[in-house]
Design an enzyme around this catalytic site. Sequence first.
Site, mmCIF file in Angstrom:
data_model
loop_
_atom_site.group_PDB
_atom_site.id
_atom_site.type_symbol
_atom_site.label_atom_id
_atom_site.label_comp_id
_atom_site.label_asym_id
_atom_site.label_seq_id
_atom_site.Cartn_x
_atom_site.Cartn_y
_atom_site.Cartn_z
ATOM 1 N N GLY A 1 0.793 -1.238 0.000
ATOM 2 C CA GLY A 1 0.000 0.000 0.000
ATOM 3 C C GLY A 1 0.819 1.279 0.000
ATOM 4 C CB SER A 2 4.363 2.147 -0.723
ATOM 5 O OG SER A 2 4.553 1.698 -2.037
ATOM 6 C CE LYS B 1 -11.811 -12.893 -11.571
ATOM 7 N NZ LYS B 1 -11.112 -12.489 -12.820
ATOM 8 C CG MET C 1 -1.393 -8.453 -6.230
ATOM 9 S SD MET C 1 -0.412 -7.640 -7.500
ATOM 10 C CE MET C 1 0.522 -9.043 -8.089
ATOM 11 N NE ARG C 2 -8.227 -11.520 -5.309
ATOM 12 C CZ ARG C 2 -8.188 -12.799 -4.998
ATOM 13 N NH1 ARG C 2 -8.525 -13.712 -5.888
ATOM 14 N NH2 ARG C 2 -7.827 -13.191 -3.794
ATOM 15 C CG HIS D 1 2.531 -2.804 -15.123
ATOM 16 N ND1 HIS D 1 2.191 -3.965 -14.455
ATOM 17 C CD2 HIS D 1 3.594 -3.112 -15.908
ATOM 18 C CE1 HIS D 1 2.994 -4.944 -14.848
ATOM 19 N NE2 HIS D 1 3.851 -4.444 -15.724
#
Length: 187
Positions: free
Chosen positions: A12-13, A63, A88-89, A107
Amino acid sequence: MANLGILASGSGSNFQAIAESLENNKLHKISCLICDRKNAYAITRAKNLNIKVYYVSYFNRTKEDAENEINKILVNENCNLIALAGFMRIFSPYFVEKWENKIINIHPSLLPKHPGAHGIEDSYNSGDKELGVTIHYVDKGMDTGPIIYQESFQKGDLSLVEVENSIHALEHKIYPQILIKKLNSIL
Ligand code: GRF
């Protein structure tokens, strides 16, 4: 004022960098952080920053079910824009369509090079001389959406750790700036 929802899975940075920038900017607000991992350090950061945090489990459910819960939270919190910060999903096409052009991701490579979960290592080991960061809209693919902004630097003789540090410092500088611009356009 526009409301930003942030989704994260890990440290969470980036979430913290965005929160600190919005705190100084005063115009917009982080409505909430949504986390899919109970032990993510991002949750601790949110609590320390007094930002509302929701844990949404993906375990033992589809999902779609988890995404419906996420969607409800974002709607209830009046979110106008969603920022992924190490989430990460991959969303289902249904979720992406619902929030078309309203989900932004960061990214740690110069996309379309080196998509996926190991952007920094893959870039570092690729032999590329120029490394960097991409901010893009989320579409139905993995790290394939329209690019909003990229910034790069020369790899030179930096070690992997030095590259990681440079990437993260760059992320923390540019992600809040780009998100504030987008939020300003929603105002
Ligand atoms: C960042 O490197 C980001 O580019 C990638 O995931 C990482 C998240 O780091 N999508 P953090 O959780 O914000 O520290």
